[in-house]
Design a protein around this motif. Structure first.
Motif, mmCIF file in Angstrom:
data_model
loop_
_atom_site.group_PDB
_atom_site.id
_atom_site.type_symbol
_atom_site.label_atom_id
_atom_site.label_comp_id
_atom_site.label_asym_id
_atom_site.label_seq_id
_atom_site.Cartn_x
_atom_site.Cartn_y
_atom_site.Cartn_z
ATOM 1 N N ASP A 1 -4.105 -3.025 8.493
ATOM 2 C CA ASP A 1 -3.475 -2.163 8.327
ATOM 3 C C ASP A 1 -3.568 -0.418 8.120
ATOM 4 O O ASP A 1 -2.451 0.250 8.957
ATOM 5 N N LEU B 1 3.051 -1.301 11.581
ATOM 6 C CA LEU B 1 2.636 -2.523 10.442
ATOM 7 C C LEU B 1 3.504 -3.614 10.761
ATOM 8 O O LEU B 1 2.821 -4.665 10.495
ATOM 9 N N ARG C 1 3.601 -7.483 7.715
ATOM 10 C CA ARG C 1 2.565 -6.877 7.432
ATOM 11 C C ARG C 1 3.389 -5.816 6.074
ATOM 12 O O ARG C 1 2.804 -5.166 4.741
ATOM 13 N N GLU D 1 -0.588 -12.324 0.572
ATOM 14 C CA GLU D 1 -1.212 -12.910 2.531
ATOM 15 C C GLU D 1 -1.285 -14.164 1.905
ATOM 16 O O GLU D 1 -1.021 -14.340 3.899
#
Length: 420
Positions: A10, A69, A73, A83
């Protein structure tokens, strides 16, 4: 943004967005790194620490960071999504609570819930709660008369009855599941009909959703009609006694009874005929596609037909067939008004044949004398019962004009008018 939640992948995306926006030279200068180090960071060969990430973030707007992103994300970086796909429920609820203050987001949220969880909503709510107060108004009356999808309310008497039921049981009440349940159980089945008409009106006005409309129309049944064969026994002597009594006692009601007997028309239509009698008036008749006088007589056949022209609604009446001598009797009472209730009470008080029976008697005689139910249906304006082939491809008016004299002869004989 929780920097510990921002992965190296990221961070490289955010750095790439900054380079794309400002150029490599500007980014190198702000981060105080060489071109080789910048290349290593972009290619994943060097770690991007928190201090350098903070500097990079200051180069971009919020929207540019979110774009770099992506939505998922971004939620992970903000700590709302984990996650492994899990959700930080407390953070998510707080986000929805705050975001719902935005009208556009609230609309999106509602659309999403309705589109994806419609059946669940129905089961949980039964009816979508909508703040609607039931109120009889001129627009609702106009809807009943003109805009209902199926049978429109054709008579003022029915409209008055509906209005009285509405004012007594529904006026001022708020639409709710409890009200729908109350109406569904109501002892007067006509209240159901009035309520269902009002729900159609609200849906037509877009004041309730399709879910509310569908649930109520499913939950609150319409007034049921039980059609069972019934044998109406009418003695000829009773019929003759009724006409003899009226001929001697009440000329107007005698005329009305004769109109109904010879034409099979309803009481409301016979009263309308006498009140609005205008035989010489020229009107456009849609069925003929041309202008014509309302009254047309066939002297050689001994009958006339009058174009009343009540089209549409649940009780139409286009033509009224009658013997020729009845014309003078109707002329005598031209413009006289009587209510249905007054005439019906008179008949009951004096033990006369019920007025509604005259239509049934007429039907039996028409079918027996002509042998053609379509002719009988046409005379009684029961157009909804005609098959498409008969309604569109046969000239039923011409056919009826040929067949009616057969029925007229039998109608006269039964009540003794063939003797002069």
């Amino acid at each position: 943004m929780d920097l510990s939640k921002v992965s190296q992948d990221d961070r490289r995306r955010i750095l790439s967005r900054a380079v794309e926006k400002l150029g490599r030279g500007v980014v190198r200068e702000i981060l105080e790194i060489s071109d080789v180090t910048l290349w290593r960071m972009l290619s994943g060969k060097a770690v991007i620490g928190d201090d350098r990430l903070l500097k990079i973030l200051q180069l971009l707007s919020r929207d540019e960071v979110l774009e770099a992103l992506g939505a998922r994300r971004s939620l992970i970086a903000c700590g709302i999504l984990y996650e492994d796909g899990g959700i930080n429920r407390a953070a998510a609820i707080e986000f929805i609570r705050e975001a719902s203050k935005d009208e556009y987001f609230k609309r999106l949220l509602l659309d999403f819930v309705v589109a994806n969880y419609k059946e669940e909503l129905k089961k949980i709510l039964g009816i979508v709660p909508e703040k609607v107060e039931l109120k009889w108004d001129p627009e609702f009356e106009e809807f009943l008369r003109e805009r209902k999808r199926r049978r429109k309310i054709a008579t003022e008497e029915t409209l008055r009855y509906y209005r009285s039921l509405f004012m007594k049981y529904l006026e001022g009440k708020e639409l709710s599941r409890e009200l729908a349940e109350e109406v569904a159980r109501h002892r007067n089945k006509w209240v159901r009909n009035v309520f269902r008409h009002y729900i159609q009106y609200l849906f037509y006005r877009r004041e309730i959703s399709g879910e509310t409309y569908g649930w109520i129309m499913e939950y609150v049944p319409s007034r049921s009609y039980r059609l069972e064969p019934r044998a109406y026994e009418i003695r000829v002597e009773d019929l003759r006694r009724t006409f003899e009594y009226l001929r001697n006692k009440h000329g107007l009601y005698y005329t009305i009874y004769l109109i109904m007997y010879f034409s099979g028309s309803r009481l409301a239509h016979a009263l309308k005929l006498v009140e609005s009698w205008s035989p010489d008036e020229i009107v456009f008749i849609e069925m003929l596609g041309r202008d014509s006088a309302r009254l047309v007589c066939f002297d050689e056949k001994g009958f006339c037909r009058y174009y009343l022209g009540l089209r549409g609604g649940s009780k139409p009446c286009e033509w009224i067939y009658m013997p020729k001598e009845l014309v003078q009797m109707i002329e005598r009472y031209r413009g006289v008004r009587r209510s249905r209730t007054v005439v019906e009470r008179y008949a009951k008080r004096h033990g006369l044949i019920q007025l509604k029976m005259l239509r049934k008697i007429n039907w039996r005689i028409l079918v027996r004398a002509t042998g053609d139910k379509d002719v009988a249906r046409f005379i009684q304006s029961r157009f909804g019962e005609l098959a498409i082939s008969e309604a569109l491809y046969e000239n039923l008016l011409e056919k009826t004009d040929r067949q009616y004299p057969k029925a007229l002869e039998e109608l006269r004989r039964i009540i003794g008018l063939d003797r002069g």
